[in-house]
Design a protein around this motif. Structure first.
Motif, short mmCIF file in Angstrom:
data_model
loop_
_atom_site.label_atom_id
_atom_site.label_comp_id
_atom_site.label_asym_id
_atom_site.label_seq_id
_atom_site.Cartn_x
_atom_site.Cartn_y
_atom_site.Cartn_z
N PHE A 1 -9.66 -42.99 13.52
CA PHE A 1 -8.85 -43.35 14.38
C PHE A 1 -7.45 -43.12 13.72
CE2 PHE A 1 -5.84 -46.67 15.67
CZ PHE A 1 -5.90 -46.22 16.82
N ILE A 2 -7.32 -43.44 12.43
CA ILE A 2 -6.00 -43.21 11.69
C ILE A 2 -5.63 -41.90 11.62
CG2 ILE A 2 -4.72 -44.05 9.51
CD1 ILE A 2 -4.96 -46.40 11.50
N ARG A 3 -6.54 -40.92 11.14
CA ARG A 3 -6.25 -39.64 10.96
C ARG A 3 -5.77 -39.00 12.23
NH1 ARG A 3 -10.10 -36.46 9.12
NH2 ARG A 3 -8.60 -34.99 8.03
N GLY A 4 -6.42 -39.68 13.54
CA GLY A 4 -6.24 -38.86 14.59
C GLY A 4 -4.74 -39.44 15.49
N VAL A 5 -3.85 -40.36 14.84
CA VAL A 5 -2.89 -40.87 15.43
C VAL A 5 -1.65 -40.50 14.41
CG1 VAL A 5 -1.74 -43.08 16.00
CG2 VAL A 5 -4.07 -42.89 16.25
N PRO A 6 -0.48 -40.21 14.89
CA PRO A 6 0.48 -39.77 14.45
C PRO A 6 1.18 -41.15 13.55
CG PRO A 6 0.75 -38.86 16.34
CD PRO A 6 -0.41 -39.67 16.57
N LEU A 7 1.91 -40.68 12.37
CA LEU A 7 2.48 -41.94 11.79
C LEU A 7 3.43 -42.65 12.47
CD1 LEU A 7 2.91 -43.74 9.29
CD2 LEU A 7 4.33 -41.75 8.47
N ILE A 8 4.33 -41.73 13.27
CA ILE A 8 5.40 -42.40 14.21
C ILE A 8 5.04 -43.18 15.18
CG2 ILE A 8 5.37 -40.44 15.62
CD1 ILE A 8 8.24 -42.66 14.45
N THR A 9 3.61 -43.05 15.58
CA THR A 9 3.16 -44.17 16.69
C THR A 9 3.04 -45.37 15.95
OG1 THR A 9 2.09 -41.98 17.77
CG2 THR A 9 1.36 -44.52 18.25
N LEU A 10 2.22 -45.31 14.72
CA LEU A 10 1.97 -46.57 14.08
C LEU A 10 3.23 -47.47 13.67
CD1 LEU A 10 -0.82 -45.18 11.62
CD2 LEU A 10 -1.06 -46.53 13.78
N LEU A 11 4.21 -46.47 13.42
CA LEU A 11 5.55 -47.39 13.09
C LEU A 11 6.24 -48.18 14.40
CD1 LEU A 11 7.29 -44.65 10.77
CD2 LEU A 11 6.10 -46.82 10.12
N PHE A 12 5.92 -47.56 15.49
CA PHE A 12 6.39 -48.02 16.75
C PHE A 12 5.61 -49.24 16.99
CE2 PHE A 12 8.73 -44.02 17.93
CZ PHE A 12 9.82 -44.66 18.12
N VAL A 13 4.27 -49.24 16.66
CA VAL A 13 3.30 -50.32 16.79
C VAL A 13 3.83 -51.46 16.07
CG1 VAL A 13 1.00 -50.95 16.59
CG2 VAL A 13 1.22 -48.79 17.74
N ALA A 14 4.18 -51.04 14.75
CA ALA A 14 4.49 -52.17 13.76
C ALA A 14 5.98 -52.83 14.13
CB ALA A 14 4.66 -51.51 12.43
N ASN A 15 6.57 -51.90 14.84
CA ASN A 15 8.06 -52.61 15.11
C ASN A 15 8.14 -53.36 16.44
OD1 ASN A 15 10.89 -52.71 14.99
ND2 ASN A 15 11.15 -50.90 16.22
#
Length: 432
Positions: A267-281
């Motif tokens: 899952f993590i390798r299939g999601v761009p990092l910028i998406t995870l950062l928006f999730v964090a924010n």
């Protein structure tokens, strides 16, 4: 008989002809250029084209660099000083160096604190990175993360000390419970460490809040290249052990652990990092109780660590797969349990094989820390795009600012790359 022997020897040389100098084409710079630059007609053409390209770049870059203005209060003053000549306006670096390094909100009277933490980072990393140093120095390596947190963020020293105590207690619990199973040992270590950390937080916010306290600096005031260094150092340091656990979990015989590890990694390798950062924010706040203050830097560290851990897990899994099956059988024949076999035999060899891949992930992760500028965090790129270029004095200065940022990242990434090559040669990873 001596006469017969003397007649059988025609001539015995007792002196040597002086050595002659080799031809000019076979020594020094001429030989190197003939072998590497002009060994054939195609190579000669390519070398001449490359030299022409280098000359064209330097003929434009050197006047811009050497004629640069370092003392000015605005871009217009720089242009007046240059008076039509070609040159860079490096005065923006002289004027805004503190914002580029520390952000615009970090108190200037506390610059010594992150600077000291940065200097101590080399002393803490040396025992880990240089195998020849005494192992006793690892004690400072263990203490450093908590000391750096206290220096940069401030507050009472009780919280970092209790965090260190929690880490030590967790290690002892893992060592005690690991014979019952690796997963049980890890779970017990995590629970005990969190419990100690929670107790330390309660004490730091209560009766012991004034013990060796530095003035506290909020995370919102962190910025500049300091923020990139914090994110890069912390996330790389955390992602390596988590990546090892995920790689081992993916090969576990326990179905729950194996399925969880596989799902997390894919899952993590299939999601761009910028998406995870928006999730964090943004998104993560919707899942927290109302009024909860979950620090943004902590959220970003968690997301970047998760992202890097998944990639490091795949790199280490490749190292584990490259080991011959006989290494696992040798560990079994010695009567070692799973934790001992991994710690003493399997992982040391797998990590040596995985050094190039781990360094590649670390370098990419450090450069990706600039993505936090998209979620309104003022790292070095955020400072350039935001407060500096939006000011009327320096609006229009681009090459100087982005060149400074590129130089800072190049120095760090090139140093990491050179260290990895030195470590590979020392450990001889290509010979097992």
């Amino acid at each position: 008989m001596s006469d017969t022997h003397a007649e059988s020897v025609a001539y015995v040389r007792d002196t040597f002809i002086p050595q002659q100098e080799p031809p000019v084409r076979e020594k020094g710079v001429v030989k190197w250029m003939r072998e590497n630059l002009f060994s054939s007609v195609p190579y000669t053409i390519l070398s001449l084209l490359a030299l022409w390209a280098i000359w064209s770049i330097l003929s434009s870059f050197l006047p811009w660099l050497l004629n640069g203005v370092w003392n000015a209060s605005s871009l217009s003053e720089c242009r007046e000083t240059l008076d039509g000549a070609r040159g860079g306006c490096f005065a923006v670096l002289s004027e805004r160096w503190n914002q580029l390094l520390f952000g615009f909100a970090y108190p200037s009277e506390f610059y010594w604190r992150p600077t000291l933490a940065f200097v101590l980072l080399f002393a803490a990393a040396a025992p880990v990175l240089v195998p020849m140093l005494p192992r006793k120095l690892l004690i400072f390596t263990l203490v450093y993360p908590f000391l750096a947190y206290w220096l940069i963020w401030g507050g009472t020293i009780v919280a970092p000390i209790m965090g260190l105590v929690g880490l030590i207690v967790g290690a002892v619990v893992f060592q005690t419970l690991s014979h019952r199973g690796f997963a049980i040992g890890v779970l017990g270590a995590v629970i005990s460490a969190i419990a100690i950390w929670w107790i330390g937080g309660s004490l730091a916010g209560g009766p012991l809040s004034g013990v060796m306290a530095l003035e506290q600096v909020e995370s919102a005031k962190m910025g500049g290249f300091m923020l990139n260094m914090i994110l890069g150092t912390v996330c790389v340091s955390l992602s390596l052990p988590f990546g090892i656990l995920l790689a081992l979990g993916r090969q576990s015989k326990l179905p729950i652990i194996r399925v969880f590890s596989v799902c997390f990694i894919e899952f993590i390798r299939g999601v761009p990092l910028i998406t995870l950062l928006f999730v964090a924010n943004v998104v993560l706040a919707y899942f927290l109780p109302p009024g909860t203050n979950f620090d943004l830097i902590l959220r970003v560290i968690i997301m970047i660590t998760m992202f890097a851990s998944a990639y490091i897990a795949e790199v280490i899994r490749g190292g584990l797969a490259a080991l011959p099956r006989g290494q696992y059988e040798a560990a079994d024949s010695l009567g070692l349990d799973y934790a001992q076999a991994m710690r003493l035999i399997i992982l040391p060899q797998a990590l040596k094989i995985s050094i190039p891949g781990i360094v590649n992930v670390a370098v990419g992760l450090f450069k990706d820390t600039t993505l936090v500028s998209i979620i309104s965090m003022f790292d070095v790129i955020g400072m350039i795009r935001g407060p500096i270029l939006s000011s009327t004095e320096w609006s229009g200065v681009y090459w100087e600012l982005y060149g400074f940022a590129a130089l800072m990242f190049f120095v760090i990434c090139y140093g990491i790359s050179q260290y990895s090559q030195w470590l590979e040669r020392r450990l001889a990873t290509d010979h097992r």
